[in-house]
Design a protein around this motif. Structure first.
Motif, PDB file in Angstrom:
ATOM      1  N   PHE A   7      10.968  55.021  -1.279  1.00  0.00           N
ATOM      2  CA  PHE A   7      11.008  53.982  -0.236  1.00  0.00           C
ATOM      3  C   PHE A   7      12.387  53.322  -0.183  1.00  0.00           C
ATOM      4  CE2 PHE A   7      10.210  49.465   0.886  1.00  0.00           C
ATOM      5  CZ  PHE A   7       9.738  49.639   2.170  1.00  0.00           C
ATOM      6  N   MET A   8      12.865  52.861  -1.338  1.00  0.00           N
ATOM      7  CA  MET A   8      14.156  52.180  -1.367  1.00  0.00           C
ATOM      8  C   MET A   8      15.312  53.151  -1.153  1.00  0.00           C
ATOM      9  SD  MET A   8      13.947  49.032  -4.006  1.00  0.00           S
ATOM     10  CE  MET A   8      12.895  49.600  -5.309  1.00  0.00           C
ATOM     11  N   GLY A   9      15.186  54.359  -1.652  1.00  0.00           N
ATOM     12  CA  GLY A   9      16.232  55.356  -1.427  1.00  0.00           C
ATOM     13  C   GLY A   9      16.382  55.700   0.049  1.00  0.00           C
ATOM     14  N   ALA A  10      15.253  55.842   0.743  1.00  0.00           N
ATOM     15  CA  ALA A  10      15.302  56.147   2.184  1.00  0.00           C
ATOM     16  C   ALA A  10      15.935  55.000   2.961  1.00  0.00           C
ATOM     17  CB  ALA A  10      13.896  56.440   2.701  1.00  0.00           C
ATOM     18  N   LEU A  11      15.545  53.771   2.650  1.00  0.00           N
ATOM     19  CA  LEU A  11      16.175  52.625   3.307  1.00  0.00           C
ATOM     20  C   LEU A  11      17.668  52.566   2.987  1.00  0.00           C
ATOM     21  CD1 LEU A  11      13.547  49.766   2.825  1.00  0.00           C
ATOM     22  CD2 LEU A  11      14.189  50.887   4.955  1.00  0.00           C
ATOM     23  N   PHE A  48      18.978  50.612  -6.445  1.00  0.00           N
ATOM     24  CA  PHE A  48      17.665  50.254  -6.971  1.00  0.00           C
ATOM     25  C   PHE A  48      16.726  51.467  -6.920  1.00  0.00           C
ATOM     26  CE2 PHE A  48      15.378  45.886  -7.141  1.00  0.00           C
ATOM     27  CZ  PHE A  48      14.835  46.205  -8.374  1.00  0.00           C
ATOM     28  N   GLY A  49      16.816  52.244  -5.868  1.00  0.00           N
ATOM     29  CA  GLY A  49      16.012  53.453  -5.762  1.00  0.00           C
ATOM     30  C   GLY A  49      16.343  54.463  -6.841  1.00  0.00           C
ATOM     31  N   VAL A  50      17.621  54.656  -7.115  1.00  0.00           N
ATOM     32  CA  VAL A  50      18.044  55.585  -8.175  1.00  0.00           C
ATOM     33  C   VAL A  50      17.584  55.071  -9.541  1.00  0.00           C
ATOM     34  CG1 VAL A  50      20.064  56.489  -9.389  1.00  0.00           C
ATOM     35  CG2 VAL A  50      19.966  56.574  -6.896  1.00  0.00           C
ATOM     36  N   LEU A  51      17.694  53.778  -9.757  1.00  0.00           N
ATOM     37  CA  LEU A  51      17.227  53.192 -11.014  1.00  0.00           C
ATOM     38  C   LEU A  51      15.736  53.456 -11.207  1.00  0.00           C
ATOM     39  CD1 LEU A  51      17.852  51.340 -13.476  1.00  0.00           C
ATOM     40  CD2 LEU A  51      17.164  49.438 -12.014  1.00  0.00           C
ATOM     41  N   ASN A  52      14.945  53.227 -10.168  1.00  0.00           N
ATOM     42  CA  ASN A  52      13.504  53.476 -10.266  1.00  0.00           C
ATOM     43  C   ASN A  52      13.198  54.964 -10.453  1.00  0.00           C
ATOM     44  OD1 ASN A  52      12.882  50.807 -10.084  1.00  0.00           O
ATOM     45  ND2 ASN A  52      12.288  50.860  -7.949  1.00  0.00           N
ATOM     46  N   TRP A  53      13.950  55.809  -9.782  1.00  0.00           N
ATOM     47  CA  TRP A  53      13.715  57.251  -9.921  1.00  0.00           C
ATOM     48  C   TRP A  53      13.988  57.705 -11.350  1.00  0.00           C
ATOM     49  CZ3 TRP A  53      11.191  60.699  -7.211  1.00  0.00           C
ATOM     50  CH2 TRP A  53      11.348  62.049  -7.522  1.00  0.00           C
ATOM     51  N   MET A  54      15.064  57.211 -11.920  1.00  0.00           N
ATOM     52  CA  MET A  54      15.417  57.619 -13.283  1.00  0.00           C
ATOM     53  C   MET A  54      14.445  57.052 -14.315  1.00  0.00           C
ATOM     54  SD  MET A  54      19.558  57.476 -13.097  1.00  0.00           S
ATOM     55  CE  MET A  54      19.795  58.304 -14.653  1.00  0.00           C
ATOM     56  N   LEU A  68      13.024  45.910 -15.908  1.00  0.00           N
ATOM     57  CA  LEU A  68      12.872  46.767 -14.735  1.00  0.00           C
ATOM     58  C   LEU A  68      11.636  46.378 -13.930  1.00  0.00           C
ATOM     59  CD1 LEU A  68      13.845  49.250 -13.141  1.00  0.00           C
ATOM     60  CD2 LEU A  68      12.456  50.642 -14.671  1.00  0.00           C
ATOM     61  N   SER A  69      10.537  46.148 -14.617  1.00  0.00           N
ATOM     62  CA  SER A  69       9.307  45.735 -13.945  1.00  0.00           C
ATOM     63  C   SER A  69       9.481  44.382 -13.262  1.00  0.00           C
ATOM     64  CB  SER A  69       8.149  45.652 -14.948  1.00  0.00           C
ATOM     65  OG  SER A  69       7.927  46.882 -15.560  1.00  0.00           O
ATOM     66  N   MET A  70      10.122  43.450 -13.947  1.00  0.00           N
ATOM     67  CA  MET A  70      10.331  42.106 -13.386  1.00  0.00           C
ATOM     68  C   MET A  70      11.226  42.153 -12.157  1.00  0.00           C
ATOM     69  SD  MET A  70       9.688  38.904 -13.483  1.00  0.00           S
ATOM     70  CE  MET A  70       9.122  38.349 -15.060  1.00  0.00           C
ATOM     71  N   ALA A  71      12.298  42.930 -12.219  1.00  0.00           N
ATOM     72  CA  ALA A  71      13.212  43.031 -11.085  1.00  0.00           C
ATOM     73  C   ALA A  71      12.503  43.625  -9.862  1.00  0.00           C
ATOM     74  CB  ALA A  71      14.428  43.887 -11.458  1.00  0.00           C
ATOM     75  N   ASN A  72      11.726  44.671 -10.071  1.00  0.00           N
ATOM     76  CA  ASN A  72      10.984  45.262  -8.967  1.00  0.00           C
ATOM     77  C   ASN A  72       9.943  44.292  -8.417  1.00  0.00           C
ATOM     78  OD1 ASN A  72      11.529  48.211  -8.247  1.00  0.00           O
ATOM     79  ND2 ASN A  72      11.646  48.221 -10.474  1.00  0.00           N
TER      80      ASN A  72
END
Length: 123
Positions: A7-11, A48-54, A68-72
């Motif tokens: 979602f974030m990567g596409a945006l 943020f998308g790359v961080l979540n993907w990794m 990571l959970s708190m930031a998201n």
């Protein structure tokens, strides 16, 4: 994690590579300052998308990967509140705004569960 990453990567890709078309659609004409702001926003979304993907295979919840959970959670909660306010304030809110607000709300709830629930290892 994978869903939020996509979602974030596409945006992020859209705002980074097509800021002029977005600002023209949003403002009626392309504005250079707004396009620059959209590119910066795209960079944030993409990072943020790359961080979540990794981190998609990490054990999340409780004390595990808490930053990571708190930031998201905070990103999606604050975004859902802001978008919800925009939907609520509009006499006839556009469909894209309602869809975006709903997506942010769903991710906020899911990351809230990840943040405040006990983690379970999926095998």
């Amino acid at each position: 994690m994978s869903g939020s990453a996509v979602f974030m990567g596409a945006l992020g890709l859209y705002f980074s590579f097509f800021p002029d078309s977005f600002t023209a659609w949003l403002c009626g004409e392309a504005q250079q300052e707004m396009a620059l702001a959209m590119q910066l926003l795209g960079a944030l979304y993409l990072a943020f998308g790359v961080l979540n993907w990794m981190a998609r295979r990490l054990l999340l919840g409780g004390v595990y990967a808490r930053p990571l959970s708190m930031a998201n959670f905070l990103h999606f909660l604050m975004g859902a509140l802001a978008l919800g306010k925009g939907v609520w304030a509009a006499a006839e809110p556009p469909v894209y705004l309602m869809v975006l607000a709903a997506a942010y709300g769903v991710f906020a709830v899911l990351f809230g569960l990840v943040l405040f629930a006990r983690p379970a290892k999926v095998t």
